[in-house]
Design a protein around this motif. Structure first.
Motif, PDB file in Angstrom:
ATOM      1  N   ASP A  63      11.606  14.913 -14.382  1.00  0.00           N
ATOM      2  CA  ASP A  63      10.312  15.437 -13.925  1.00  0.00           C
ATOM      3  C   ASP A  63      10.272  16.962 -13.809  1.00  0.00           C
ATOM      4  OD1 ASP A  63       8.290  13.672 -13.900  1.00  0.00           O
ATOM      5  OD2 ASP A  63       8.473  13.061 -11.821  1.00  0.00           O
ATOM      6  N   GLN A 215      -9.264  12.392  -1.992  1.00  0.00           N
ATOM      7  CA  GLN A 215     -10.227  11.586  -2.742  1.00  0.00           C
ATOM      8  C   GLN A 215     -11.663  12.008  -2.450  1.00  0.00           C
ATOM      9  OE1 GLN A 215      -8.199  10.563  -0.430  1.00  0.00           O
ATOM     10  NE2 GLN A 215      -9.101   9.099   0.997  1.00  0.00           N
ATOM     11  N   LEU A 246       3.931  17.855  -0.181  1.00  0.00           N
ATOM     12  CA  LEU A 246       3.927  16.958  -1.335  1.00  0.00           C
ATOM     13  C   LEU A 246       5.067  15.964  -1.216  1.00  0.00           C
ATOM     14  CD1 LEU A 246       3.480  19.625  -4.182  1.00  0.00           C
ATOM     15  CD2 LEU A 246       1.700  18.110  -3.289  1.00  0.00           C
ATOM     16  N   ASP A 247       4.854  14.760  -1.745  1.00  0.00           N
ATOM     17  CA  ASP A 247       5.865  13.708  -1.738  1.00  0.00           C
ATOM     18  C   ASP A 247       6.625  13.760  -3.062  1.00  0.00           C
ATOM     19  OD1 ASP A 247       7.274  11.331  -1.974  1.00  0.00           O
ATOM     20  OD2 ASP A 247       5.692  10.077  -1.141  1.00  0.00           O
ATOM     21  N   THR A 250       6.567  10.981  -5.847  1.00  0.00           N
ATOM     22  CA  THR A 250       5.398  10.732  -6.710  1.00  0.00           C
ATOM     23  C   THR A 250       5.447  11.541  -7.997  1.00  0.00           C
ATOM     24  OG1 THR A 250       4.034  12.416  -5.612  1.00  0.00           O
ATOM     25  CG2 THR A 250       3.930  10.175  -4.729  1.00  0.00           C
ATOM     26  N   GLN A 252       5.049  13.617 -11.093  1.00  0.00           N
ATOM     27  CA  GLN A 252       3.979  14.424 -11.694  1.00  0.00           C
ATOM     28  C   GLN A 252       2.654  14.291 -10.944  1.00  0.00           C
ATOM     29  OE1 GLN A 252       4.171  16.807 -14.230  1.00  0.00           O
ATOM     30  NE2 GLN A 252       6.317  16.489 -13.728  1.00  0.00           N
ATOM     31  N   ASN A 253       2.490  13.231 -10.158  1.00  0.00           N
ATOM     32  CA  ASN A 253       1.294  13.101  -9.325  1.00  0.00           C
ATOM     33  C   ASN A 253       1.278  14.195  -8.258  1.00  0.00           C
ATOM     34  OD1 ASN A 253      -1.120  11.865  -8.463  1.00  0.00           O
ATOM     35  ND2 ASN A 253      -0.029  10.763  -6.867  1.00  0.00           N
ATOM     36  N   ALA A 254       2.466  14.544  -7.758  1.00  0.00           N
ATOM     37  CA  ALA A 254       2.589  15.641  -6.793  1.00  0.00           C
ATOM     38  C   ALA A 254       2.175  16.949  -7.453  1.00  0.00           C
ATOM     39  CB  ALA A 254       4.032  15.736  -6.289  1.00  0.00           C
ATOM     40  N   SER A 256       0.013  17.260  -9.841  1.00  0.00           N
ATOM     41  CA  SER A 256      -1.452  17.223  -9.955  1.00  0.00           C
ATOM     42  C   SER A 256      -2.107  17.613  -8.633  1.00  0.00           C
ATOM     43  CB  SER A 256      -1.875  15.804 -10.370  1.00  0.00           C
ATOM     44  OG  SER A 256      -3.249  15.633 -10.225  1.00  0.00           O
ATOM     45  N   GLN A 257      -1.580  17.096  -7.519  1.00  0.00           N
ATOM     46  CA  GLN A 257      -2.100  17.455  -6.191  1.00  0.00           C
ATOM     47  C   GLN A 257      -1.928  18.950  -5.926  1.00  0.00           C
ATOM     48  OE1 GLN A 257      -0.222  15.024  -3.193  1.00  0.00           O
ATOM     49  NE2 GLN A 257      -0.590  13.158  -4.362  1.00  0.00           N
ATOM     50  N   THR A 260      -4.562  20.958  -7.735  1.00  0.00           N
ATOM     51  CA  THR A 260      -5.887  20.826  -7.111  1.00  0.00           C
ATOM     52  C   THR A 260      -5.977  21.676  -5.850  1.00  0.00           C
ATOM     53  OG1 THR A 260      -6.052  18.560  -7.936  1.00  0.00           O
ATOM     54  CG2 THR A 260      -7.581  19.182  -6.206  1.00  0.00           C
ATOM     55  N   THR A 278      14.354  10.285  -4.366  1.00  0.00           N
ATOM     56  CA  THR A 278      13.974  10.270  -5.776  1.00  0.00           C
ATOM     57  C   THR A 278      15.106  10.766  -6.662  1.00  0.00           C
ATOM     58  OG1 THR A 278      12.365  11.101  -7.403  1.00  0.00           O
ATOM     59  CG2 THR A 278      12.959  12.605  -5.627  1.00  0.00           C
TER      60      THR A 278
END
Length: 329
Positions: A63, A215, A246-247, A250, A252-254, A256-257, A260, A278
């Motif tokens: 990652d 969301q 950030l977690d 997660t 690549q989702n982290a 993305s967050q 944003t 992880t």
């Protein structure tokens, strides 16, 4: 002196307990990432295009992020050519060297919190639900109190059921007061009360928990803007830090967050939780390189003192500790 020997020397000047925390906390990433790199360098007899292609896949699977991997591979190729490296095993130290360079960036002064020498320091903590935001606030309070700071907590997450009580439990464990209102209250009003209390009590650091509702991004950001306006009005130059939690699990989702939040608010640093859970600890590198936002703290376990200030050298040592120890024997 080789890079691994230099790194070992630097690490030996730092606290043993911190070194062990990074070593233990990064065991999953080390077993996955370093194990694959080790296997790679022992399988290849020369450093060629196939070698770099396989290394690229290993980095992406950890990652590290495609953009960062491309940059890193290009830099490695240049270094290998410049130093006339023939042995694949010699590439390991170059990888470590480049990782430290990227993690540190050009601004080492961004490591640690921007604590004011005189007056109140205000730290705003943001992020989505479920990343360990409130827990991070509690652990950070513990760390700062251990450093001799007078700390106060603001329960600004008035939306999530149980968030105020959770912060109060942390306050009791750590031994710091929590400024709160009832569930559903205006977070900006809570912050106002907390700022007044912090000033009247001569507090060093005010840690402000906030609600996480990515969301419902528009409402969240408007709420954060309102909270920030109150803070700015009451304390000149505040908030001095906006920490995004950030977690790490997660991946690549982290990422993305992070994108944003950094677009919507002035994030000054990252708190990366659950790094011990992880095998994809390379997300730290992706965040640092692609967002130019420093990772300031990392979560390396469940205990109260397992939130550690991020240190690039400790991190890389944690990733390659077995190789480094072997070379130094």
């Amino acid at each position: 002196m080789s890079f691994f020997k230099k790194l070992k020397e630097k690490i030996s000047n730092q606290t043993d307990s911190v070194t062990e925390k990074f070593k233990d906390g990064l065991s999953k990433t080390r077993d996955s990432f370093s194990g694959k790199v080790n296997d790679l360098v022992y399988r290849y007899r020369k450093v060629d295009e196939d070698f770099f292609e396989e290394l690229e896949e290993i980095l992406i699977s950890a990652d590290v992020g495609v953009t960062t991997v491309m940059d890193l591979i290009d830099e490695l190729k240049d270094e290998v050519k410049k130093r006339n490296i023939q042995e694949p095993r010699d590439v390991q130290a170059v990888i470590s060297e480049k990782l430290v360079e990227i993690y540190q960036g050009d601004d080492r002064e961004t490591e640690g919190l921007n604590i004011q020498k005189n007056g109140l320091t205000v730290v705003l903590v943001v992020g989505v639900n479920g990343v360990g935001k409130t827990t991070s606030v509690g652990k950070l309070a513990h760390k700062l109190k251990q450093d001799g700071k007078k700390v106060l907590l603001a329960a600004g997450d008035t939306f999530r059921a149980g968030a105020i009580e959770q912060l109060e439990v942390w306050g009791e464990r750590v031994g710091v007061d929590v400024i709160k209102q009832s569930e559903g209250s205006d977070p900006a009003a809570v912050m106002y009360d907390a700022l007044q209390a912090a000033k009247s009590r001569n507090v060093d650091i005010l840690l402000c928990d906030t609600a996480g509702r990515l969301q419902n991004k528009v409402n969240l950001m408007k709420e954060l803007e309102k909270v920030k306006r109150v803070i700015e009005r009451e304390v000149a130059g505040a908030p001095h830090e906006v920490l995004l939690v950030l977690d790490a699990t997660t991946g690549q989702n982290a990422m993305s967050q992070a994108k944003t939040f950094t677009e919507a608010t002035d994030v000054t640093g990252i708190v990366l939780t659950k790094l011990d859970g992880t095998a994809k600890g390379g997300i730290v590198l992706a965040i640092r390189n692609e967002l130019q936002t420093p990772v300031k703290f990392v979560g390396l376990g469940e205990q109260m003192d397992d939130l550690q200030e991020f240190n690039a050298e400790q991190f890389v040592y944690g990733l390659f500790s077995e190789m480094i120890e072997a070379e130094n024997e």
